[in-house]
Design a protein around this motif. Sequence first.
Motif, PDB file in Angstrom:
ATOM      1  N   ALA A 189       0.874  -1.178  -0.030  1.00 54.84           N
ATOM      2  CA  ALA A 189      -0.007  -0.007  -0.058  1.00 54.84           C
ATOM      3  C   ALA A 189       1.073   1.364   0.122  1.00 54.84           C
ATOM      4  CB  ALA A 189      -0.898  -0.031   1.226  1.00 54.84           C
ATOM      5  N   THR A 190       1.875   1.163   0.807  1.00 58.64           N
ATOM      6  CA  THR A 190       2.891   2.370   0.807  1.00 58.64           C
ATOM      7  C   THR A 190       3.584   2.750  -0.411  1.00 58.64           C
ATOM      8  OG1 THR A 190       3.279   1.502   3.088  1.00 58.64           O
ATOM      9  CG2 THR A 190       4.591   3.446   2.415  1.00 58.64           C
ATOM     10  N   LEU A 191       3.987   1.372  -1.040  1.00 54.87           N
ATOM     11  CA  LEU A 191       4.444   1.559  -2.509  1.00 54.87           C
ATOM     12  C   LEU A 191       3.498   1.770  -3.654  1.00 54.87           C
ATOM     13  CD1 LEU A 191       6.969  -1.483  -1.862  1.00 54.87           C
ATOM     14  CD2 LEU A 191       7.448   1.090  -1.932  1.00 54.87           C
ATOM     15  N   HIS A 192       2.271   2.105  -3.354  1.00 49.07           N
ATOM     16  CA  HIS A 192       1.236   2.161  -4.279  1.00 49.07           C
ATOM     17  C   HIS A 192       1.158   1.198  -5.340  1.00 49.07           C
ATOM     18  CE1 HIS A 192       0.789   6.101  -2.594  1.00 49.07           C
ATOM     19  NE2 HIS A 192       1.950   6.401  -2.789  1.00 49.07           N
ATOM     20  N   GLY A 193       1.121  -0.062  -4.609  1.00 50.17           N
ATOM     21  CA  GLY A 193       0.958  -1.412  -5.626  1.00 50.17           C
ATOM     22  C   GLY A 193       2.048  -1.704  -6.491  1.00 50.17           C
ATOM     23  N   MET A 200       8.558  -3.648   5.858  1.00 48.11           N
ATOM     24  CA  MET A 200       7.428  -2.708   6.072  1.00 48.11           C
ATOM     25  C   MET A 200       8.031  -1.331   6.601  1.00 48.11           C
ATOM     26  SD  MET A 200       3.899  -3.002   8.242  1.00 48.11           S
ATOM     27  CE  MET A 200       4.567  -2.537   9.752  1.00 48.11           C
ATOM     28  N   LEU A 201       8.547  -1.553   7.792  1.00 46.18           N
ATOM     29  CA  LEU A 201       9.297  -0.523   8.437  1.00 46.18           C
ATOM     30  C   LEU A 201      10.342   0.143   7.912  1.00 46.18           C
ATOM     31  CD1 LEU A 201       9.447  -1.978  12.012  1.00 46.18           C
ATOM     32  CD2 LEU A 201       7.939  -0.381  11.304  1.00 46.18           C
ATOM     33  N   ASN A 202      11.158  -0.424   6.798  1.00 44.82           N
ATOM     34  CA  ASN A 202      12.005   0.043   5.888  1.00 44.82           C
ATOM     35  C   ASN A 202      11.140   1.059   5.102  1.00 44.82           C
ATOM     36  OD1 ASN A 202      14.699  -0.462   6.383  1.00 44.82           O
ATOM     37  ND2 ASN A 202      14.359  -2.504   5.631  1.00 44.82           N
ATOM     38  N   THR A 203      10.298   0.403   4.402  1.00 46.08           N
ATOM     39  CA  THR A 203       9.283   1.310   3.296  1.00 46.08           C
ATOM     40  C   THR A 203       8.931   2.633   4.050  1.00 46.08           C
ATOM     41  OG1 THR A 203       8.112  -0.762   3.515  1.00 46.08           O
ATOM     42  CG2 THR A 203       8.567   0.260   1.467  1.00 46.08           C
ATOM     43  N   PHE A 204       8.454   2.506   5.044  1.00 50.44           N
ATOM     44  CA  PHE A 204       8.008   3.673   6.008  1.00 50.44           C
ATOM     45  C   PHE A 204       8.956   4.573   6.491  1.00 50.44           C
ATOM     46  CE2 PHE A 204       4.386   1.169   8.127  1.00 50.44           C
ATOM     47  CZ  PHE A 204       3.687   1.021   7.196  1.00 50.44           C
ATOM     48  N   GLY A 205      10.370   4.432   5.995  1.00 49.17           N
ATOM     49  CA  GLY A 205      11.313   5.008   6.087  1.00 49.17           C
ATOM     50  C   GLY A 205      11.897   5.202   7.770  1.00 49.17           C
TER      51      GLY A 205
END
Lengths: 313, 311
Positions: A26-30, A280-285
């Motif tokens: 979802a964070t990566l917009h699919g 996931m936490l990585n993608t959240f920055g």
Amino acid sequence: MIQALRARPWFWSFAGAAGAFAATIATLHGQGAAGVATAALALAVFMVLAGIGQMFVITLGPGNIDLSLAANIGLASAVSMTVMNGSDAGIGLGLAAAAGCGLAIGAANYLLIWLLRIPPIIATLSSSFIIQSIDIAYGRGLQIKPPSGFADFTSLQIAGLPLLAVLALLFTGGIAVLLRRTIYGRSVLAIGQNTHAARLAGVAVGRVRAITYMVCGLLGGLDGAFLAGYFRGANVDIGNEYLLASIAVVVVGGTSVAGGEANLPGIWGASLFMVLLLTMLNTFGAGAGVRLLFTGLIIVAVVAFGGGRKTAQ
Amino acid sequence: MAVRVRLLRGLLPAFSLALVIAAIAWINPRAMSYFGFNLMLSLALPIALATAAQMFVIAGSELDLSIGAFISFCGCVVATWLNQSPLLGAVLLLGGVAAYAGVGALIHLRNLPSIVVTLGMSFVWQGLAILVLPQPGGAAPDWLQTLMSAKPPFLPLPVIGSILLALVCHLLLMRTGYGAVLRGAGGNPTAVTRAGWSLLKVKMALFALAGLFGVLSSLALIGISTSADPNIGSNYSLLSIAGVILGGGEFIGGVVSPVGAVIGALTLTLAASPLLTFLHIPPDWQIGANGALLILVLAARARFARTEAAR
């Protein structure tokens, strides 16, 4: 429904993994869902191998734990890379050396437990100190790259599926059969449920425990070789995160800490969960601090909700 | 005879320490001085305090794998907040002790395996340490540096500190009524409950004491090293367990010895670094020496136990 879920503790780890995956996508917009899944599977394999080893040991009953796993993985990674010496011809020999190194460590662990009659925690703790020193003295400055054939093998993908993950899945199937259908596997479970009763029933308790510590050592050794292949080189610290992770995936996956109850699907679910959580936490920055903080809080929360089964023996 | 064997076993920790000191004296007689001990034992106090912390947890038949990460976290707080705004720093450190009591309560109420819970907590403390101090740095408060570099007459600071620590823990755990209750929680929890004590409070007290001594350990450590880094205490989880066991403690049954634990910590400190240096063994083998020492002492103990059982 609740009853059915309680009987399948591995469900929650897979649900957690799916949730973390969904949040990442979802964070990566699919974008790049397939890539995330492939990378997670590849990384989860290393946790699964260490986790299965630790699971066998923990299933032996209260007090059984292998604290030498991290040092074992580190040493085996160095040994395998030295033996392979960068040439494809040495791959088989290198893997055998890693396996032998792990087996020897497992045997040494059990020898300490048996000879000194000390709790496995302290036996594996002292041996891990010694293995760590051997590894530092032997592996320092060791900059041998894995043979290209082996490095390619560890990162090979078939239609987006990492080959190692497929092999590990087949291996897990084999382990399931070993655990449920063979005398050895059932002996491990029996000892974990009630050592005294198992001994009276004619189970060779000493031999089964010895084999179990050696199995755990063997899996740690192989894990070290594969890690060195995947990360393109051996490293003293390569196994460090796998000690805590191996215990965490066993517990989060629903294997009873009191022993006598192994849960193989849970190892996979928990490993995927741990890897995807970090993704996931990585993608959240999030930085390293936040990642560790959340990993810890989730381990504690999972144990607190699912726990309460530490039976007195 | 049986009494003699038991006495020998009780004296084993002191004997190991004497042996290590004798070995150092034999190799390098000049080390046997005020200055020599001050140098050789420079890191003894933080290790002894961490071992004391671990001892309280082991007295309750639990194990704390998070004390090293906790000391890292406290160390980072000491080198930053406690230095810049002492009040806030002190509140944070006390919060850490309260969190420890909370972990004790959680373990007791939900009947959880302490290894797994403290394992999770070690990630939490490590994460918090990195959040407080992302890169090595910070500075110890001046008063702490002055205190830790003090040179009292006759005996070096680490020796005086260790004796004091052993005395305080011994009085607290072995000579008071509540100390017996604390150890009873590890030895016979049912009896403690029947006698009307709250097992919950006992577990919280044991973990709070562990937290308190963890904070003291971090204070001593930062006072010596003068700056912090988020991994500064990472070795202390395993070292502290080794120290308690070397000192005659057992994993189950609330069997611990405060004096023994402090002696165990001193033995580890001396055997790991100064002895190896004098033997010209590279520091690579420092950790291995600890492992070998642990195995040797346990082997000796197993030998005594067998003699005891044979009688």
